[in-house]
Design a protein around this motif. Structure first.
Motif, PDB file in Angstrom:
ATOM      1  N   LEU A   1       0.841  -1.207   0.000  1.00 17.14           N
ATOM      2  CA  LEU A   1       0.000   0.000   0.000  1.00 17.14           C
ATOM      3  C   LEU A   1       0.874   1.254   0.000  1.00 17.14           C
ATOM      4  N   ARG A   2       1.964   1.201   0.762  1.00 10.55           N
ATOM      5  CA  ARG A   2       2.898   2.334   0.791  1.00 10.55           C
ATOM      6  C   ARG A   2       3.440   2.611  -0.600  1.00 10.55           C
ATOM      7  N   ASP A   3       3.811   1.554  -1.322  1.00 10.07           N
ATOM      8  CA  ASP A   3       4.366   1.719  -2.663  1.00 10.07           C
ATOM      9  C   ASP A   3       3.329   2.309  -3.621  1.00 10.07           C
ATOM     10  N   ILE A   4       2.106   1.814  -3.542  1.00 11.56           N
ATOM     11  CA  ILE A   4       1.040   2.311  -4.416  1.00 11.56           C
ATOM     12  C   ILE A   4       0.809   3.805  -4.186  1.00 11.56           C
ATOM     13  N   ILE A   5       0.726   4.201  -2.926  1.00 12.54           N
ATOM     14  CA  ILE A   5       0.425   5.592  -2.590  1.00 12.54           C
ATOM     15  C   ILE A   5       1.576   6.518  -2.983  1.00 12.54           C
ATOM     16  N   LEU A   6       2.830   6.100  -2.750  1.00 15.43           N
ATOM     17  CA  LEU A   6       3.964   6.956  -3.118  1.00 15.43           C
ATOM     18  C   LEU A   6       4.020   7.176  -4.623  1.00 15.43           C
ATOM     19  N   ASN A   7       3.724   6.148  -5.392  1.00 15.74           N
ATOM     20  CA  ASN A   7       3.692   6.314  -6.843  1.00 15.74           C
ATOM     21  C   ASN A   7       2.572   7.266  -7.253  1.00 15.74           C
ATOM     22  N   PHE A   8       1.445   7.166  -6.563  1.00 16.08           N
ATOM     23  CA  PHE A   8       0.332   8.085  -6.824  1.00 16.08           C
ATOM     24  C   PHE A   8       0.719   9.519  -6.487  1.00 16.08           C
ATOM     25  N   LEU A   9       1.431   9.699  -5.372  1.00 16.28           N
ATOM     26  CA  LEU A   9       1.853  11.041  -4.965  1.00 16.28           C
ATOM     27  C   LEU A   9       2.847  11.635  -5.953  1.00 16.28           C
ATOM     28  N   LEU A  10       3.765  10.800  -6.468  1.00 21.97           N
ATOM     29  CA  LEU A  10       4.709  11.293  -7.463  1.00 21.97           C
ATOM     30  C   LEU A  10       3.965  11.827  -8.680  1.00 21.97           C
ATOM     31  N   ALA A  11       2.965  11.071  -9.119  1.00 21.79           N
ATOM     32  CA  ALA A  11       2.201  11.478 -10.298  1.00 21.79           C
ATOM     33  C   ALA A  11       1.353  12.711 -10.010  1.00 21.79           C
ATOM     34  N   GLY A  12       0.766  12.767  -8.821  1.00 21.28           N
ATOM     35  CA  GLY A  12      -0.160  13.854  -8.525  1.00 21.28           C
ATOM     36  C   GLY A  12       0.485  15.131  -8.052  1.00 21.28           C
ATOM     37  N   LYS A  13       1.400  15.022  -7.080  1.00 21.75           N
ATOM     38  CA  LYS A  13       2.028  16.228  -6.516  1.00 21.75           C
ATOM     39  C   LYS A  13       3.072  16.800  -7.458  1.00 21.75           C
ATOM     40  N   ASP A  14       4.044  15.982  -7.831  1.00 21.36           N
ATOM     41  CA  ASP A  14       5.168  16.488  -8.612  1.00 21.36           C
ATOM     42  C   ASP A  14       4.746  16.972  -9.992  1.00 21.36           C
ATOM     43  N   SER A  15       3.977  16.160 -10.704  1.00 14.08           N
ATOM     44  CA  SER A  15       3.630  16.539 -12.077  1.00 14.08           C
ATOM     45  C   SER A  15       2.800  17.811 -12.102  1.00 14.08           C
ATOM     46  N   SER A  16       1.838  17.938 -11.190  1.00 19.10           N
ATOM     47  CA  SER A  16       0.971  19.122 -11.191  1.00 19.10           C
ATOM     48  C   SER A  16       1.728  20.372 -10.757  1.00 19.10           C
ATOM     49  N   ALA A  17       2.458  20.284  -9.651  1.00 18.67           N
ATOM     50  CA  ALA A  17       3.177  21.452  -9.148  1.00 18.67           C
ATOM     51  C   ALA A  17       4.272  21.879 -10.109  1.00 18.67           C
ATOM     52  N   ASN A  18       5.001  20.922 -10.676  1.00 14.10           N
ATOM     53  CA  ASN A  18       6.052  21.263 -11.624  1.00 14.10           C
ATOM     54  C   ASN A  18       5.489  21.910 -12.880  1.00 14.10           C
ATOM     55  N   THR A  19       4.413  21.334 -13.407  1.00  6.21           N
ATOM     56  CA  THR A  19       3.806  21.896 -14.618  1.00  6.21           C
ATOM     57  C   THR A  19       3.327  23.320 -14.377  1.00  6.21           C
ATOM     58  N   LEU A  20       2.670  23.554 -13.253  1.00  3.82           N
ATOM     59  CA  LEU A  20       2.192  24.901 -12.939  1.00  3.82           C
ATOM     60  C   LEU A  20       3.348  25.876 -12.724  1.00  3.82           C
ATOM     61  N   SER A  21       4.432  25.411 -12.113  1.00  2.00           N
ATOM     62  CA  SER A  21       5.596  26.283 -11.900  1.00  2.00           C
ATOM     63  C   SER A  21       6.187  26.726 -13.230  1.00  2.00           C
ATOM     64  N   TRP A  22       6.403  25.773 -14.145  1.00  2.00           N
ATOM     65  CA  TRP A  22       6.922  26.130 -15.470  1.00  2.00           C
ATOM     66  C   TRP A  22       5.915  26.967 -16.254  1.00  2.00           C
ATOM     67  N   PHE A  23       4.630  26.700 -16.056  1.00  2.00           N
ATOM     68  CA  PHE A  23       3.578  27.467 -16.726  1.00  2.00           C
ATOM     69  C   PHE A  23       3.659  28.941 -16.333  1.00  2.00           C
ATOM     70  N   PHE A  24       3.776  29.224 -15.042  1.00  3.23           N
ATOM     71  CA  PHE A  24       3.852  30.615 -14.611  1.00  3.23           C
ATOM     72  C   PHE A  24       5.186  31.250 -14.997  1.00  3.23           C
ATOM     73  N   TYR A  25       6.215  30.453 -15.098  1.00  7.04           N
ATOM     74  CA  TYR A  25       7.483  30.981 -15.607  1.00  7.04           C
ATOM     75  C   TYR A  25       7.317  31.425 -17.053  1.00  7.04           C
ATOM     76  N   MET A  26       6.686  30.582 -17.867  1.00  8.49           N
ATOM     77  CA  MET A  26       6.490  30.937 -19.267  1.00  8.49           C
ATOM     78  C   MET A  26       5.548  32.123 -19.424  1.00  8.49           C
ATOM     79  N   LEU A  27       4.546  32.242 -18.562  1.00  8.17           N
ATOM     80  CA  LEU A  27       3.643  33.397 -18.620  1.00  8.17           C
ATOM     81  C   LEU A  27       4.378  34.681 -18.261  1.00  8.17           C
ATOM     82  N   CYS A  28       5.303  34.604 -17.312  1.00  9.43           N
ATOM     83  CA  CYS A  28       6.092  35.784 -16.943  1.00  9.43           C
ATOM     84  C   CYS A  28       7.042  36.174 -18.074  1.00  9.43           C
TER      85      CYS A  28
END
Length: 533
Positions: free
Chosen positions: A315-342
């Motif tokens: 269960l720990r492995d499943i959740i960590l993989n989910f967190l990598l996909a959900g937290k990192d991908s979304s936050a990173n994409t939004l960070s680069w998005f606002f960089y490009m908008l600036c």
């Protein structure tokens, strides 16, 4: 190999008279004996790298170096790969035991991810590197374990309950983020938007994933901050293993980067296992309620059918993989998005105007909740320019810059190059977004319009060309889930603020990790919007 014994008296005789020649001979003997073992080890490593690799054969991809050459340009690894790929779409790096093939050829990517899907796996090389952090999670496994997790995740992501619950969480945390930035803006403070987005998406993912309010954004959360740092540092340290020839030895000796990784993984494990234990207790208290909203609750219910197979570690492995996909991908994409908008203020204003036109909202801060609650699925579907701008960001700054598979048997790629069993084939998402032979001469330009037809309607591209969400049978199940989160958050922020870089002269680049973080964060200033021209 015969053991070499050196006695001190053999090197430095007991004679009272030393000649210069005797001293030099003794020192040479001592140094040679000391250097011989590492020299032999290095020679053995080089033989493993170069022997049997058909280096000059035109049947195999041209050699661009060894895997260890990546140490020389590790800090700008993905740009180096793009530089090589512009003149050589498919190339290889030599490694002990196998070759690492890198490609930007769309035909090759479709071949390994779809056409010959069953003939390619994650491979032992990659699994060994990822196992300590991601264990038996979906990103690191093949076969039955992958199919089992894929089936469970596919069902969960398709449920209306999870969709409605996650959207409510995304809207609520977006409103919190707007208020938080309002306070910073009123105080005329510079802030790291990547850090805020990481905290916000972590709050969202823990609520959706665990049903737990972490509150990283609202207040200082020592546990949450420690988890974020441990998770991000582990991500970077695992990436380092791909270029470190001695990582297994360092792991055995528990030294250097491997000792740091072990400490970070323990922080992660303690945090996640504590949450699993707490969640089990809560579920036992409300066992009669079958309407489980968060993913962990639903997996815990499923684990009752197979308590040995779906134990706490799994269960720990499943959740960590989910967190990598959900937290990192979304936050990173939004960070680069606002960089490009600036960097492209006209595009920032055009995107903000679309938000206002589609929602018909006002900018009164008191209406934050009303505005965000009205971001419905119907509204999200109408945001074609925003969707294009976010997709363009992912084209240039994909959440996962490099990914790949391992050949389970000898094969021939569509571009004509041969592979040997055991060779790893990596497709370079970051490099692909910069290839003129894929996207045209303006490939390196940030141009959302490339995704729109003449009527301003978003037009998707082949997933083997735009590979940010993977493709084929392993295509990301959370693609729509991710788009909903980043669209809700970006609409909320653009409706109430204009953003600019705090320091226009600073060189913004990435940390070399499994996911594409901005190195050192992204420091911005925000001014309230009083209207849109």
């Amino acid at each position: 190999m015969e053991t070499i014994h050196i006695r001190f008296r053999d090197i430095f005789p007991t004679s009272q008279t030393y000649t210069k020649m005797n001293f030099l001979r003794a020192m040479f003997t001592f140094i040679a004996a000391a250097l011989l073992p590492p020299f032999l080890a290095l020679s053995a490593l080089l033989l493993r790298i170069f022997i049997g690799k058909s280096i000059r054969s035109p049947k195999y991809p041209p050699v661009a170096g060894t895997v260890f050459h990546q140490l020389l340009y590790f800090g700008w690894l993905y740009d180096y790969q793009a530089k090589v790929a512009k003149t050589c779409p498919t190339f290889r790096l030599l490694a002990p035991g196998q070759s690492l093939i890198y490609t930007t050829d769309i035909r090759n990517i479709e071949h390994i991810l779809k056409t010959k899907f069953e003939k390619y796996s994650k491979g032992q090389y990659t699994q060994d590197i990822l196992r300590d952090l991601f264990g038996q999670g979906i990103f690191a496994v093949d076969g039955d374990k992958w199919r089992h997790q894929r089936k469970l995740a596919s069902f969960e992501f398709s449920t209306r309950v999870l969709r409605d619950f996650s959207c409510a969480v995304f809207r609520r945390n977006s409103a919190k983020l707007v208020r938080f930035i309002s306070e910073l803006s009123a105080a005329d403070k510079v802030f790291d938007i990547q850090d805020l987005l990481m905290r916000c998406t972590l709050d969202s993912m823990f609520k959706v994933g665990f049903g737990v309010d972490l509150n990283c954004l609202e207040r200082s959360s020592k546990d949450g901050s420690a988890f974020i740092k441990a998770f991000d540092d582990s991500n970077e340290l695992v990436s380092w293993r791909f270029v470190d020839p001695f990582w297994k030895l360092k792991k055995f000796m528990n030294t250097g980067s491997e000792a740091s990784l072990k400490k970070n993984v323990k922080v992660i494990d303690d945090f996640v296992h504590s949450l699993i234990s707490t969640k089990k207790t809560l579920l036992e208290a409300q066992h009669a309620n079958n309407d489980k909203e968060d993913i962990l609750s639903r997996f815990l219910v499923e684990s009752e059918k197979d308590p040995e197979g779906m134990n706490d570690r799994y269960l720990r492995d499943i959740i960590l993989n989910f967190l990598l996909a959900g937290k990192d991908s979304s936050a990173n994409t939004l960070s680069w998005f606002f960089y490009m908008l600036c960097k492209n203020p006209l595009i920032q204003e055009k995107t903000a105007r679309e938000v206002k036109q589609v929602t018909g909202s006002q900018c009164d801060p008191a209406s934050i909740d009303d505005f965000i609650e009205n971001i419905t699925d119907e509204v999200l579907e109408k945001m074609h320019y925003l969707h294009s701008a976010l997709t363009e960001t992912l084209r240039l700054y994909p959440a996962v810059p490099v990914d790949g598979r391992c050949a389970e048997e000898d094969d021939i790629l569509p571009d004509g190059y041969q592979l040997k069993k055991g060779d790893d084939v990596y497709y370079m998402s970051y490099a692909m977004g910069r290839m003129p032979y894929i996207w045209g001469d303006d490939a390196e330009d940030f141009k959302p319009e490339r995704w729109l037809d003449n009527n301003g309607i978003f037009q998707p591209q082949s997933p083997f060309k735009f590979i940010a969400f993977h493709a084929g049978p392993r295509m990301c199940l959370g693609k729509d889930f991710a788009y909903r989160q980043i669209k809700i958050m970006s609409m909320a922020l653009l409706r109430f603020f204009r953003f600019k870089l705090a320091d226009e002269t600073r060189n913004v680049t990435y940390r070399t990790m499994l996911t594409l973080h901005i190195s050192g964060g992204l420091h911005l200033c925000a001014t309230p919007r009083t209207g849109l021209s």
